[in-house]
Scaffold this active site. Structure first.
Site, mmCIF file in Angstrom:
data_model
loop_
_atom_site.group_PDB
_atom_site.id
_atom_site.type_symbol
_atom_site.label_atom_id
_atom_site.label_comp_id
_atom_site.label_asym_id
_atom_site.label_seq_id
_atom_site.Cartn_x
_atom_site.Cartn_y
_atom_site.Cartn_z
ATOM 1 C CB CYS A 80 17.502 -12.029 96.532
ATOM 2 S SG CYS A 80 15.758 -12.484 96.225
ATOM 3 C CE1 TYR A 89 21.370 -1.012 51.893
ATOM 4 C CE2 TYR A 89 22.015 -3.371 51.660
ATOM 5 C CZ TYR A 89 22.539 -2.199 51.990
ATOM 6 O OH TYR A 89 23.601 -1.986 52.799
ATOM 7 C CE LYS A 146 47.594 -4.123 78.166
ATOM 8 N NZ LYS A 146 46.491 -3.428 77.911
ATOM 9 C CB CYS A 159 11.266 -9.883 95.039
ATOM 10 S SG CYS A 159 12.296 -11.162 95.893
ATOM 11 C CE1 TYR A 177 49.547 -5.881 69.893
ATOM 12 C CE2 TYR A 177 49.264 -3.441 69.950
ATOM 13 C CZ TYR A 177 48.845 -5.005 70.015
ATOM 14 O OH TYR A 177 47.321 -4.857 70.360
ATOM 15 C CB CYS A 210 13.803 -12.301 92.945
ATOM 16 S SG CYS A 210 14.757 -10.778 92.842
ATOM 17 C CE LYS A 223 46.508 -3.516 82.042
ATOM 18 N NZ LYS A 223 45.116 -3.225 82.589
ATOM 19 C CB CYS A 261 15.417 -8.977 97.882
ATOM 20 S SG CYS A 261 15.448 -8.737 95.977
ATOM 21 C CD GLU A 310 55.548 -4.884 72.301
ATOM 22 O OE1 GLU A 310 54.939 -4.392 71.470
ATOM 23 O OE2 GLU A 310 56.271 -5.889 72.543
ATOM 24 C CG ASP A 333 44.164 2.814 77.231
ATOM 25 O OD1 ASP A 333 43.520 1.704 76.634
ATOM 26 O OD2 ASP A 333 43.639 3.704 77.817
HETATM 27 S S1 IVH Z 1 50.551 -8.150 72.680
HETATM 28 C C1 IVH Z 1 49.565 -12.438 72.307
HETATM 29 N N1 IVH Z 1 51.676 -5.778 72.713
HETATM 30 O O1 IVH Z 1 46.477 -5.074 75.189
HETATM 31 C C2 IVH Z 1 49.576 -11.030 72.873
HETATM 32 N N2 IVH Z 1 49.067 -6.167 73.059
HETATM 33 O O2 IVH Z 1 45.411 -6.772 77.340
HETATM 34 C C3 IVH Z 1 48.552 -10.306 72.263
HETATM 35 N N3 IVH Z 1 47.910 -3.938 73.676
HETATM 36 O O3 IVH Z 1 44.269 -7.182 73.365
HETATM 37 C C4 IVH Z 1 48.749 -8.893 72.813
HETATM 38 N N4 IVH Z 1 49.303 -2.681 73.305
HETATM 39 O O4 IVH Z 1 44.670 -4.758 72.499
HETATM 40 C C5 IVH Z 1 50.295 -6.568 72.714
HETATM 41 N N5 IVH Z 1 52.356 -3.763 72.791
HETATM 42 C C6 IVH Z 1 51.224 -4.558 72.826
HETATM 43 C C7 IVH Z 1 50.074 -4.064 73.175
HETATM 44 C C8 IVH Z 1 49.041 -4.750 73.250
HETATM 45 C C9 IVH Z 1 48.327 -2.722 73.686
HETATM 46 C C10 IVH Z 1 46.479 -4.579 73.905
HETATM 47 C C11 IVH Z 1 46.064 -5.396 72.935
HETATM 48 C C12 IVH Z 1 45.444 -6.691 73.817
HETATM 49 C C13 IVH Z 1 45.462 -6.091 75.303
HETATM 50 C C14 IVH Z 1 45.502 -7.210 76.004
#
Ligand code: IVH
Length: 727
Positions: free
Chosen positions: A463, A60, A143, A448, A252, A469, A340, A445, A141, A145
Site C-alpha cells: 500500500c 488488599y 523434544k 485506505c 533435560y 493508511c 522436527k 489497499c 532425546e 511438546d
Molecule cells: S534443550 C539450550 N531439550 O524446545 C537448549 N529443549 O525449541 C535448551 N524442548 O524452549 C532447550 N524438549 O521448551 C531441550 N529435550 C529437550 C526439549 C526441549 C522440548 C523445548 C524447550 C525449548 C524448545 C526449543
C-alpha cells in the site's frame, strides 16, 4: 458478596481477623492463614477476571501484610497456596516477573536427515575436528511438546519457578510448580548451593482426555490439545487449580549452577535423575550422525505409543567443554539442534481469501478455510504469502504445486508444522468447482484505497498510503507495544484497535507518542474518562496508566526495534544499539549515513551482521520527515536508556576492533570470531584506520600489508590463543 456481608455471615472469623498477630495461638494462626489465602485468592480472581475488584489496593495490601506477618511468626504454617509464595506478584498482569540468571534459549530446527548432517558438518568446521581424527558424540532425546520451566534451588530448596517468557524474563509460577508431583521441592543433601534445573511441563494423553471430560461435564471450555492444557493449567492464578491438573515434568537442561558436577550432557541428565527429577528414558548417547538418525526414525515409529506429544528430537553435543567452545548465536546454542517430525497434513475447502495490511504496508493474503483438525489443532486460517504464491509461483520464480493456482472454492491440502503458521501445499483440481475463476489480487489497499504496487523484483504488493493508511498505522502501534518492543501490559492488539478508533479528544491513540499522553488527556477530560467506558473500570484504567508510566525509560535496543523499521528485527536492533551505545549517537550517525560515500555509511555497513538491505532501510527511515517527527514527539515523552557497556573485566581486547587474516590452524575462523566477541571485541572483515589489532596466520596477504602500512599491531595465532585464554 460484599465485604460487610461476609463479615455479617462469619462473626467468628471477624473476631479473629481483628486480633493482633502477636496474640494469635498456633491454631488461630492456622485458621487465619486459611481465611487469608482464600480471601486474597478471591480478590485476585475478581481483580484479574473481567470483574471489578471490590476492595482498594491499600486494603488488599493490608491483607497480604497480615498474611506475611503471621507466616513470619509461625513459619511451619506456610500453606502451599499461600499468597506469599507468589513472590513479587505484579497485579497488572497476574504473575510476577523473574529475570533468568542465564537466558532460556530456543533451538534451531532441522527438517531432514540432510539438515542434521549439515549441523554436524558445521560443528566439525567450527571445532576444527577432522572426521578421521575423531567423532563428535551427541545425545539424542525426544523434544517434548509442552512449555519450558526453569526451577531454581538454593541450598537444596526450591525457591523459584519461572516460565520461559521472552527468554530473559519469565513469569513467576513458583506456587504452581510446587503442586506438580514430578518437581521436588527439596533436593538431596550434597547438591551444589545453586542449582537451576530446566525442563518441560507437559500432560499425558490419558490425563488430557480425562481432564477434558471433566471440564465438559462442568460445562467449561475444553482444551484443544495437551500442550494448551499444560500451559493453561500451569498459568493459573490460583495454585490450587494447578494442583487439580495432572501435570508432569521432564528435566533435560540446566541454567545457573554453582558447580557443574559432570563433564557431559548425558551424565548431567542422569545426575538430575539421581536428584529426584523425571528424565526421559528414550535419551541416548550416539557416536555418529547415522546413530542419531537411527534413534530418530525408531522414535518416529513409536511416537503414537509414547503416551505424550513430542514434535521431534533434540540432539546436543555431549561434551560440556565442547559446548562451551561452541557457544551461542543470538538465541540458540550452536551445540544443539531440534530435528522436527514431518508436518501434519489435511484436506479442506478454501472459503475465502482475505487481505491483511501489515505495518510496512505489505498486503498479505490469508486463506479462510473450512475448519479442519490437523494434528490435534483446529485450523481455519492459513497463510498464502503473496500474489505469486496464489498463482503457483515460488520465491525464486519457480513453479510450485505443479503450477496450480489457488481459487476460492478449491479443495486444498494444508500442512501444519509445529508452531509454524499452516500453509496450503496443494490443490485437488478434480474437485475444483465448475466456473471457478483465478483469484485477482487487489491493486488498491483494502484499508485506505491507495494504490498498492509491486516494486521491481519484489513479490510483495505494498500500500502506498503511508501515513493516511489506518491499517498500517494500527499495525505499527501494535508492533510498538508488543512484547519484544515496549511491552506495555494491558495494551495489546485489541486495545490498540480500541484506542485507535476513538477521537483524539476522547483518548485516541494514532502514533506512539500519544500513548504517553493518554493519562494526562484522560485526567483533563471532563466526562469521557477511560474508567467509565465499556469494558474498563477504575482498576483496569489505573493499571494501564501505571504500565505505560513504567515504560518511560526503555533499553535502547527495544526502542530501536519498536520503531518498526523494515528489516530491523530484534537481532538487528540489538546490533545497532550495541554498536552506537546511545540514541543520540545512533540518530546522528544514521542521518550522516544518508550521504553517499560518507564514513558513517561505511561504519554502518561494517557492523558485523548488518548487510546492505538493513543499512538502506535504516537510512531511509531516518530520511523521512514524518518518521523523524514521530520519533521527536516520542522522545519528548520517553527516554531510551544507553546500552550498558559490558564489563571489560580483564579482557585485553575489550572495545577493540580486530581483523583475522590468513589461515588459522588451531581454531576455526568462526570460533576465533565468537571468542573475540565474547571478550567484548568487534570483528571486522577489512583493515582500516579504525582497526586496533590484526591476527595474521600463514598466507596473509593484502590485509597484512595494509595493517603494516597503517602501523597497526599484528600478532600471530599463538599470541591470539594466549590472549584468549588458551586453546
Ligand atoms: S534443550 C539450550 N531439550 O524446545 C537448549 N529443549 O525449541 C535448551 N524442548 O524452549 C532447550 N524438549 O521448551 C531441550 N529435550 C529437550 C526439549 C526441549 C522440548 C523445548 C524447550 C525449548 C524448545 C526449543
Amino acid at each position: 458478596m460484599s465485604k460487610s456481608e461476609q463479615q455479617d455471615n462469619k462473626p467468628a472469623d471477624t473476631d479473629l481477623a481483628a486480633r493482633a498477630v502477636e496474640d494469635l495461638t498456633l491454631e488461630e494462626a492456622a485458621s487465619e492463614l486459611e481465611r487469608l489465602a482464600a480471601e486474597i485468592a478471591e480478590h485476585d480472581r475478581r481483580y484479574h477476571g473481567e470483574d471489578a475488584p471490590e476492595i482498594s489496593d491499600a486494603d488488599y495490601d493490608a491483607l497480604k501484610r497480615r498474611n506475611d506477618a503471621i507466616e513470619a511468626r509461625f513459619p511451619t504454617l506456610v500453606r502451599s497456596d499461600s499468597p506469599s509464595l507468589r513472590v513479587g506478584t505484579a497485579p497488572a498482569d497476574g504473575f510476577g516477573k523473574v529475570t533468568h540468571a542465564l537466558p532460556m534459549l530456543s533451538l534451531d530446527n532441522a527438517f531432514s536427515d540432510e539438515d542434521v548432517r549439515d549441523f554436524v558438518g558445521r560443528l566439525r568446521r567450527f571445532l576444527k575436528i577432522d572426521p578421521l581424527a575423531g567423532t563428535i558424540v551427541l545425545t539424542a532425546e525426544p523434544k517434548i511438546d509442552g512449555l519450558s520451566l526453569s526451577l531454581r534451588y538454593e541450598a537444596g530448596r526450591l525457591v523459584s519457578a519461572a516460565t520461559r517468557g521472552d527468554g530473559t524474563v519469565g513469569e513467576n509460577v513458583t506456587a504452581n510448580a510446587r503442586t506438580i508431583g514430578d518437581i521436588p521441592t527439596q533436593l538431596p543433601d550434597g547438591v551444589p548451593e545453586i542449582v537451576e534445573v530446566r525442563g518441560e511441563v507437559y500432560m499425558h494423553h490419558d490425563d488430557f482426555r480425562a481432564l477434558n471430560a471433566r471440564m465438559e461435564a462442568q460445562g467449561t471450555r475444553v482444551f484443544a490439545n495437551p500442550r494448551n492444557a499444560a500451559a493453561g493449567s500451569l498459568r493459573q492464578l490460583n495454585a490450587e487449580v494447578t494442583r487439580s491438573r495432572p501435570l508432569r515434568f521432564f528435566a533435560y537442561a540446566w541454567g545457573e549452577m554453582s558447580e557443574v558436577p559432570c563433564d557431559t550432557q548425558y551424565d548431567m541428565v542422569q545426575k538430575l535423575g539421581d536428584w529426584g527429577f523425571s528424565i526421559n528414558s528414550r535419551m541416548r548417547r550416539c557416536d555418529s550422525v547415522e546413530a542419531v538418525l537411527d534413534v530418530y526414525h525408531a522414535i518416529e515409529e513409536d511416537r503414537a505409543l509414547l503416551g505424550y506429544d513430542i514434535d521431534g528430537m533434540v540432539y546436543k553435543v555431549d561434551r560440556l567443554d565442547l559446548q562451551a567452545r561452541l557457544g551461542f548465536v543470538s538465541r540458540a546454542p550452536r551445540w544443539a539442534i531440534a530435528h522436527k517430525f514431518p508436518a501434519e497434513k489435511a484436506f479442506t475447502v478454501l472459503n475465502d481469501i482475505e487481505i491483511q495490511v501489515g505495518r510496512t504496508g505489505a498486503l498479505t493474503p490469508v486463506a479462510k478455510l473450512e475448519p479442519v483438525t490437523v494434528g490435534g489443532v483446529v485450523v481455519s486460517n492459513a497463510t498464502l504469502h503473496n500474489e505469486d504464491y496464489i498463482k503457483g509461483i515460488g520465491a525464486k520464480g519457480e513453479e510450485i504445486r505443479g503450477g496450480k493456482d489457488i481459487r476460492i472454492g478449491d479443495t486444498v491440502r494444508i500442512q501444519r508444522a509445529g508452531d509454524v503458521i499452516p500453509q496450503i501445499i496443494d490443490v485437488d483440481l478434480d474437485k475444483r468447482p465448475d466456473g471457478s475463476k483465478a483469484y485477482v489480487f487487489p491493486t488498491l489497499c483494502p484499508a485506505c484505497g491507495s494504490h498498492a504496487v509491486r516494486e521491481e523484483g519484489e513479490a510483495v504488493r505494498r500500500c502506498t498510503g503511508g501515513l493516511i493508511c489506518p491499517a498500517q498505522a494500527k499495525e505499527k502501534l501494535k508492533h510498538f507495544v508488543s512484547r519484544l518492543a515496549f511491552d506495555i501490559d494491558g495494551l495489546g492488539d485489541k486495545q490498540v484497535e480500541f484506542f485507535f478508533d476513538l477521537p483524539m479528544e476522547e483518548g485516541g491513540i494514532r502514533q506512539p507518542a500519544d500513548i504517553f499522553t493518554l493519562a494526562e488527556r484522560d485526567a483533563a477530560s471532563p466526562i469521557k474518562k477511560l474508567r467509565n467506558r465499556d469494558g474498563w473500570g477504575e482498576t483496569s484504567a489505573a493499571n494501564l496508566f501505571a504500565a505505560i508510566e513504567a515504560r518511560r525509560e526503555v533499553p535502547l535496543n527495544r526502542f530501536i526495534y519498536a520503531l518498526g523499521i523494515r528489516h530491523v528485527g530484534e537481532g538487528n536492533a540489538k546490533l545497532l544499539a550495541r554498536h552506537y551505545g546511545s540514541w543520540s549517537a545512533f540518530a546522528k550517525a544514521m542521518e550522516a549515513a544518508g550521504e553517499t560515500g560518507s564514513e558513517a555509511w561505511a561504519e554502518l555497513l561494517d557492523i558485523d551482521g548488518v548487510g546492505e538491505t538493513v543499512a538502506r532501510a535504516v537510512v531511509e527511515f531516518f530520511a523521512e520527515t514524518h518518521n523523524r517527527d514521530a520519533v521527536s514527539a516520542l522522545l519528548e515523552k520517553v527516554t531510551p536508556e544507553d546500552m550498558e557497556q559490558a564489563d571489560p573485566g580483564d579482557s585485553p581486547v575489550f572495545g577493540k576492533t580486530l581483523v583475522f587474516t590468513g589461515s588459522l590452524e588451531k581454531m576455526s575462523r568462526d570460533e576465533a570470531k565468537a571468542r573475540a566477541e565474547a571478550m567484548g571485541a568487534k570483528v571486522s572483515g577489512s583493515v582500516s584506520k579504525k582497526t586496533d589489532l590484526v591476527i595474521a596466520g600463514p598466507g596473509a596477504g593484502s590485509k597484512l600489508k595494509k595493517a603494516t602500512d597503517l602501523g597497526i599491531e599484528v600478532i600471530s595465532e599463538d599470541d591470539w590463543i594466549e590472549m584468549a585464554g588458551g586453546g
